[in-house]
Design a protein around this motif. Structure first.
Motif, PDB file in Angstrom:
ATOM      1  N   LEU A  15       3.117   2.475   2.132  1.00 48.23           N
ATOM      2  CA  LEU A  15       1.908   2.551   1.297  1.00 48.23           C
ATOM      3  C   LEU A  15       1.211   1.196   1.221  1.00 48.23           C
ATOM      4  CD1 LEU A  15       3.230   4.879  -1.534  1.00 48.23           C
ATOM      5  CD2 LEU A  15       1.301   5.365  -0.016  1.00 48.23           C
ATOM      6  N   ILE A  16       1.980   0.133   1.061  1.00 44.05           N
ATOM      7  CA  ILE A  16       1.403  -1.214   0.993  1.00 44.05           C
ATOM      8  C   ILE A  16       0.722  -1.553   2.318  1.00 44.05           C
ATOM      9  CG2 ILE A  16       1.933  -3.679   0.702  1.00 44.05           C
ATOM     10  CD1 ILE A  16       2.061  -1.982  -1.883  1.00 44.05           C
ATOM     11  N   ALA A  17       1.345  -1.195   3.433  1.00 41.96           N
ATOM     12  CA  ALA A  17       0.744  -1.454   4.746  1.00 41.96           C
ATOM     13  C   ALA A  17      -0.572  -0.688   4.898  1.00 41.96           C
ATOM     14  CB  ALA A  17       1.719  -1.070   5.856  1.00 41.96           C
ATOM     15  N   ARG A  18      -0.617   0.555   4.411  1.00 38.19           N
ATOM     16  CA  ARG A  18      -1.867   1.334   4.469  1.00 38.19           C
ATOM     17  C   ARG A  18      -2.951   0.682   3.634  1.00 38.19           C
ATOM     18  NH1 ARG A  18      -0.748   7.704   3.842  1.00 38.19           N
ATOM     19  NH2 ARG A  18      -2.983   7.794   4.212  1.00 38.19           N
ATOM     20  N   LEU A  19      -2.580   0.225   2.444  1.00 44.81           N
ATOM     21  CA  LEU A  19      -3.556  -0.456   1.577  1.00 44.81           C
ATOM     22  C   LEU A  19      -4.096  -1.703   2.244  1.00 44.81           C
ATOM     23  CD1 LEU A  19      -2.429  -0.602  -2.156  1.00 44.81           C
ATOM     24  CD2 LEU A  19      -4.275   0.695  -1.126  1.00 44.81           C
ATOM     25  N   ASP A  20      -3.206  -2.464   2.848  1.00 47.22           N
ATOM     26  CA  ASP A  20      -3.613  -3.694   3.518  1.00 47.22           C
ATOM     27  C   ASP A  20      -4.617  -3.382   4.620  1.00 47.22           C
ATOM     28  OD1 ASP A  20      -3.430  -6.539   3.993  1.00 47.22           O
ATOM     29  OD2 ASP A  20      -2.297  -6.034   5.800  1.00 47.22           O
ATOM     30  N   SER A  21      -4.329  -2.360   5.403  1.00 47.39           N
ATOM     31  CA  SER A  21      -5.219  -1.971   6.492  1.00 47.39           C
ATOM     32  C   SER A  21      -6.552  -1.436   5.966  1.00 47.39           C
ATOM     33  CB  SER A  21      -4.513  -0.915   7.345  1.00 47.39           C
ATOM     34  OG  SER A  21      -5.382  -0.397   8.299  1.00 47.39           O
ATOM     35  N   ILE A  22      -6.486  -0.563   4.974  1.00 43.45           N
ATOM     36  CA  ILE A  22      -7.690   0.050   4.402  1.00 43.45           C
ATOM     37  C   ILE A  22      -8.612  -0.993   3.796  1.00 43.45           C
ATOM     38  CG2 ILE A  22      -8.461   1.509   2.459  1.00 43.45           C
ATOM     39  CD1 ILE A  22      -7.535   3.149   4.805  1.00 43.45           C
ATOM     40  N   SER A  23      -8.038  -1.978   3.118  1.00 41.03           N
ATOM     41  CA  SER A  23      -8.862  -2.961   2.400  1.00 41.03           C
ATOM     42  C   SER A  23      -9.634  -3.887   3.334  1.00 41.03           C
ATOM     43  CB  SER A  23      -8.004  -3.779   1.429  1.00 41.03           C
ATOM     44  OG  SER A  23      -7.064  -4.548   2.134  1.00 41.03           O
ATOM     45  N   ASN A  24      -9.376  -3.803   4.644  1.00 47.89           N
ATOM     46  CA  ASN A  24     -10.199  -4.543   5.601  1.00 47.89           C
ATOM     47  C   ASN A  24     -11.603  -3.966   5.679  1.00 47.89           C
ATOM     48  OD1 ASN A  24      -8.309  -6.474   6.496  1.00 47.89           O
ATOM     49  ND2 ASN A  24      -7.344  -4.948   7.807  1.00 47.89           N
ATOM     50  N   LEU A  25     -11.720  -2.664   5.415  1.00 45.98           N
ATOM     51  CA  LEU A  25     -13.014  -1.992   5.531  1.00 45.98           C
ATOM     52  C   LEU A  25     -13.502  -1.350   4.240  1.00 45.98           C
ATOM     53  CD1 LEU A  25     -12.423  -0.140   8.922  1.00 45.98           C
ATOM     54  CD2 LEU A  25     -13.825  -2.167   8.555  1.00 45.98           C
ATOM     55  N   PHE A  26     -12.571  -0.934   3.387  1.00 45.56           N
ATOM     56  CA  PHE A  26     -12.936  -0.153   2.212  1.00 45.56           C
ATOM     57  C   PHE A  26     -12.354  -0.764   0.943  1.00 45.56           C
ATOM     58  CE2 PHE A  26     -12.599   2.719   5.865  1.00 45.56           C
ATOM     59  CZ  PHE A  26     -13.908   3.182   5.921  1.00 45.56           C
ATOM     60  N   GLU A  27     -13.061  -0.590  -0.159  1.00 49.41           N
ATOM     61  CA  GLU A  27     -12.648  -1.155  -1.447  1.00 49.41           C
ATOM     62  C   GLU A  27     -11.398  -0.461  -1.979  1.00 49.41           C
ATOM     63  OE1 GLU A  27     -13.532  -3.265  -5.272  1.00 49.41           O
ATOM     64  OE2 GLU A  27     -14.847  -3.271  -3.545  1.00 49.41           O
ATOM     65  N   VAL A  28     -10.510  -1.274  -2.547  1.00 48.03           N
ATOM     66  CA  VAL A  28      -9.311  -0.796  -3.233  1.00 48.03           C
ATOM     67  C   VAL A  28      -9.362  -1.354  -4.653  1.00 48.03           C
ATOM     68  CG1 VAL A  28      -6.792  -0.910  -3.338  1.00 48.03           C
ATOM     69  CG2 VAL A  28      -7.934  -0.720  -1.116  1.00 48.03           C
ATOM     70  N   VAL A  29      -9.181  -0.492  -5.641  1.00 46.44           N
ATOM     71  CA  VAL A  29      -9.135  -0.927  -7.031  1.00 46.44           C
ATOM     72  C   VAL A  29      -7.697  -0.777  -7.517  1.00 46.44           C
ATOM     73  CG1 VAL A  29      -9.968  -0.538  -9.382  1.00 46.44           C
ATOM     74  CG2 VAL A  29     -11.524  -0.210  -7.441  1.00 46.44           C
ATOM     75  N   ILE A  30      -7.124  -1.885  -7.963  1.00 51.85           N
ATOM     76  CA  ILE A  30      -5.752  -1.877  -8.468  1.00 51.85           C
ATOM     77  C   ILE A  30      -5.796  -2.103  -9.974  1.00 51.85           C
ATOM     78  CG2 ILE A  30      -3.534  -3.101  -8.450  1.00 51.85           C
ATOM     79  CD1 ILE A  30      -4.093  -3.704  -5.485  1.00 51.85           C
ATOM     80  N   ILE A  31      -5.109  -1.251 -10.714  1.00 49.28           N
ATOM     81  CA  ILE A  31      -5.022  -1.392 -12.166  1.00 49.28           C
ATOM     82  C   ILE A  31      -3.566  -1.696 -12.502  1.00 49.28           C
ATOM     83  CG2 ILE A  31      -5.427  -0.318 -14.397  1.00 49.28           C
ATOM     84  CD1 ILE A  31      -7.358   1.621 -12.848  1.00 49.28           C
ATOM     85  N   LYS A  32      -3.321  -2.945 -12.893  1.00 51.48           N
ATOM     86  CA  LYS A  32      -1.965  -3.361 -13.263  1.00 51.48           C
ATOM     87  C   LYS A  32      -1.709  -3.014 -14.720  1.00 51.48           C
ATOM     88  CE  LYS A  32       0.256  -7.113 -12.153  1.00 51.48           C
ATOM     89  NZ  LYS A  32       0.814  -8.328 -11.541  1.00 51.48           N
ATOM     90  N   THR A  33      -0.507  -2.553 -15.000  1.00 51.81           N
ATOM     91  CA  THR A  33      -0.109  -2.266 -16.374  1.00 51.81           C
ATOM     92  C   THR A  33       1.089  -3.146 -16.733  1.00 51.81           C
ATOM     93  OG1 THR A  33       1.519  -0.563 -15.843  1.00 51.81           O
ATOM     94  CG2 THR A  33      -0.790   0.154 -16.029  1.00 51.81           C
TER      95      THR A  33
END
Length: 194
Positions: A139-157
């Motif tokens: 999942l982390i690898a997918r996020l890393d790849s996706i965030s090269n082109l598309f926005e990722v919003v992370i909400i830390k709790t």
């Protein structure tokens, strides 16, 4: 004398402009814990197919990549999860494929106290049929790849339980794969008939 007046004006201008600048900690939306819902609500109409929203535990790393926005929520994890799911359910343009860490299903009370209660709370927000379990590193690898082109919003709790992140991969609510297949078939037929 004119040079002194010019220097005085320059220093006065610099002083005034620095006084008028907004404090980035106060105005920075990502830094205000009471503002994450407003920030996400404002971003949601801009997010679409291939964007991600991720709700994480406290130890999730702050990522420095430009395509990733990190917000902090002071509310309990499952409350944040429910709020985000509700926002997505009420959205007119997107829905989410929901992923959780596969490792979560192997966590038990004997070595992760409190995990059973958290899992029960999470099931009240998300049914198991909605969730696709994938290993955390994938999942982390997918996020890393996706965030090269598309926005990722992370909400830390403030949650302090491992492997509890929930990943929402956004998709188009008003267009699905079956409609796309029909459209692709029509396009292919039109090319053949030329």
């Amino acid at each position: 004398m004119n040079k002194l007046i010019v220097l005085y004006c320059l220093f006065a201008n610099l002083f005034l402009s620095s006084c008028l600048q907004k404090d980035p900690v106060v105005t920075g939306q990502a830094s205000r814990p009471d503002n994450w819902q407003t920030v996400l609500q404002e971003k949601l109409p801009l997010l679409g197919h291939r964007n991600w929203i991720v709700i994480t535990d406290m130890a999730y790393p702050l990522q420095a990549k430009e395509g990733i926005t990190t917000l902090y929520a002071s509310e309990p994890y499952t409350e944040v999860l429910g709020t985000v799911k509700n926002m997505l359910d009420n959205s007119m343009h997107v829905y989410a494929h929901t992923y959780q860490d596969k490792e979560l299903s192997f966590l038990e009370e004997d070595f992760c106290p409190g995990i059973a209660g958290l899992k029960a709370e999470m099931k009240q927000v998300l049914s198991s049929s909605e969730i696709i379990n994938i290993e955390h590193d994938q999942l982390i690898a997918r996020l890393d790849s996706i965030s090269n082109l598309f926005e990722v919003v992370i909400i830390k709790t403030g949650l302090t339980k491992p492997y509890t992140s929930t990943f929402f991969e956004l998709d188009c609510k008003y267009w699905d794969n079956s409609k796309q297949s029909i459209l692709n078939g029509r396009i292919a037929d039109a090319k053949q008939s030329k």
